[in-house]
Design an enzyme around this catalytic site. Structure first.
Site, short mmCIF file in Angstrom:
data_model
loop_
_atom_site.label_atom_id
_atom_site.label_comp_id
_atom_site.label_asym_id
_atom_site.label_seq_id
_atom_site.Cartn_x
_atom_site.Cartn_y
_atom_site.Cartn_z
N ARG A 64 -18.09 13.74 4.89
CA ARG A 64 -17.44 12.70 4.08
C ARG A 64 -17.79 12.82 2.60
NH1 ARG A 64 -19.13 7.85 6.59
NH2 ARG A 64 -20.63 7.48 4.94
N ASP A 113 -2.99 7.23 -15.56
CA ASP A 113 -2.33 8.05 -14.55
C ASP A 113 -1.70 9.22 -15.30
OD1 ASP A 113 -0.56 9.21 -12.69
OD2 ASP A 113 -0.38 7.32 -11.59
N TYR A 155 3.44 3.07 -12.17
CA TYR A 155 3.94 3.49 -10.86
C TYR A 155 3.99 2.26 -9.94
CZ TYR A 155 3.67 6.30 -6.50
OH TYR A 155 3.88 6.87 -5.28
N LYS A 173 1.77 16.19 -6.50
CA LYS A 173 2.91 16.59 -7.32
C LYS A 173 2.74 18.03 -7.80
CE LYS A 173 4.20 12.40 -6.46
NZ LYS A 173 3.91 11.22 -7.28
C1 LIG Z 1 3.47 9.96 -6.72
C2 LIG Z 1 2.66 9.25 -7.71
C3 LIG Z 1 1.44 8.66 -7.35
C4 LIG Z 1 0.97 8.60 -5.94
O1 LIG Z 1 0.71 9.86 -5.39
P1 LIG Z 1 0.75 10.06 -3.80
O2 LIG Z 1 0.06 11.36 -3.61
O3 LIG Z 1 2.18 10.02 -3.39
O4 LIG Z 1 -0.03 8.92 -3.20
C5 LIG Z 1 0.70 8.07 -8.34
N1 LIG Z 1 1.12 8.03 -9.61
C6 LIG Z 1 2.29 8.57 -9.98
C7 LIG Z 1 2.71 8.50 -11.42
C8 LIG Z 1 3.10 9.20 -9.05
O5 LIG Z 1 4.28 9.70 -9.43
#
Ligand SMILES: *Cc1c(COP(=O)(O)O)cnc(C)c1O
Length: 396
Positions: free
Chosen positions: A61, A187, A114, A212
């Site tokens: 973990r 973010d 988001y 992403k």
């Molecule tokens: C997709 C996304 C997330 C979340 O990511 P996941 O891996 O789908 O949980 C967070 N912030 C932004 C800006 C995103 O586009």
């Protein structure tokens, strides 16, 4: 590979690797481990009492050498002191917020965050006794200062904002928060650490939805939080206490994605710019919201702070087209898929509905979010052209 002599793409090929440590293998192996056997009782007992050093493998973990390779690579790219790999991007947002906020605190979030970040803040943070508030993402340093209260502990930024792509004045906002002893969380998924390095602009915690562009192939889910020096210990403590973890196979795919991220992003950027410029001339389109376009209202901030633009942007349609007309466009593309997420090799087009509470969203028509993948941009333009013909026909 912290050697600053080398340029970005060279470093991308070499950081987060250690062939000498792994029997010469170019890529770090995938460690599947929960139990890790201690050499003796004293070591075992000691490991239960003290804080583990980064790089030690004590229990699954807390991460394995596979995790450490990705975490080191991302710390290096983001310019931070430490990174934790997590199961997905939303978990990374949650961990960053829980590292900073506790009951009685006040948190300010950009109105363009988001949507699932907003949901976590509104539904869970508030249930833990944290006050949640939203601010205009285009506010300046003085404007932010005026919103900071005695119990404010964090300002959440996202630049550009999800689905509407406002670019924030990150250095000014980070400085205003810091002057009041308030932490900043950003973010940074859209830019990736290749195109924006928030910690160098004064931000404390940088979040990546590595799902992403880092993974880059629309398969694995992965997240990461990178912390500045001041927040590194508290970040790791939070993750160890709440139990945050990314599966080692997914971490491996993140490491593999890094190797090609530079060339992929260059192509995403070139194609997105070509498609976006073409879209600007379309009569069906009122506005193309892509920070790399000179017409974008905060293009100057993007130019000042960023090293590039990725492949995600949105368009605002010029008329209040009915949902059925938009569906006629989106349902029949040959290439653009209708799906959540982005950052993979494939192009996507989805309807988007900006949610606002601190500001208002006014537009002449619906918003469509596009991800420009690695296909030939001329084929993508032809696909969009046919889509606009369907839209116009359906609108009658
Ligand atoms: C997709 C996304 C997330 C979340 O990511 P996941 O891996 O789908 O949980 C967070 N912030 C932004 C800006 C995103 O586009």
């Amino acid at each position: 590979m912290s050697d600053k002599r080398f340029k970005r793409d060279t470093r991308l090929g070499h950081l987060g690797r250690d062939p000498a440590r792994f029997d010469g293998a170019v890529n770090p192996p995938v460690y599947h481990a929960s139990t890790v056997i201690a050499p003796d009782t004293a070591t075992f007992k000691a490991s239960g009492r003290r804080r583990f050093e980064k790089g030690e493998t004590v229990y699954g973990r807390f991460g394995t050498p596979t995790h450490q390779m990705l975490e080191d690579a991302l710390s290096e790219l983001e310019g931070g002191a430490d990174t934790v790999a997590l199961g997905n991007g939303l978990q990374a947002v949650v961990v960053a917020l829980l590292t900073v906020a506790k009951a009685g605190d006040h948190v300010l979030l950009a109105d363009s965050v988001y949507a699932p970040t907003r949901k976590f803040a509104d539904q869970m943070l508030t249930s833990f006794g944290v006050e949640v508030d939203y601010y205009d993402p285009l506010i300046d340093g003085a404007g932010l200062d005026a919103r900071i209260r005695a119990n404010t502990v964090a300002v959440v930024l996202e630049s550009p904002g999800s689905s509407t792509f406002e670019v924030q004045d990150v250095p000014a906002l980070a400085a205003a928060a810091k002057a009041r002893g308030v932490a900043t969380i950003i973010d940074n998924t859209w830019a990736t650490p290749l195109f924006f390095r928030p910690i160098e602009h004064g931000v404390d915690l940088s979040v990546q939805a590595a799902t992403k562009y880092i993974v880059g192939h629309a398969d694995a889910m992965l997240g990461a939080v990178t912390a500045s020096d001041a927040w590194a210990n508290r970040l790791r403590e939070t993750v160890y206490t709440m139990g945050g973890f990314a599966g080692p196979d997914d971490v491996y795919l993140g490491l593999r994605g890094l190797r090609t991220m530079g060339v992929r992003l260059e192509r995403h950027q070139a194609s997105a710019l070509k498609v976006a410029t073409w879209l600007q001339e379309r009569p069906e389109v009122a506005e193309v919201r892509y920070p790399a376009l000179p017409e974008h209202p905060q293009h100057h901030l993007w130019q000042r702070d960023f090293d590039g633009a990725s492949g995600l942007f949105s368009i605002v349609l010029a008329q209040p087209y009915a949902p059925a007309a938009v569906a006629a466009m989106l349902d029949h593309f040959d290439l653009f898929g209708l799906g959540a997420s982005w950052g993979g090799f494939e192009s996507l087009a989805i309807p988007s509905d900006p949610h606002r509470t601190a500001t208002t969203w006014e537009a002449p028509g619906p918003v469509i979010r596009l991800h420009i993948g690695l296909e030939d941009p001329d084929d993508l333009i032809a696909d969009l052209d046919a889509g606009f013909a369907r839209l116009t026909r359906a609108a009658g």
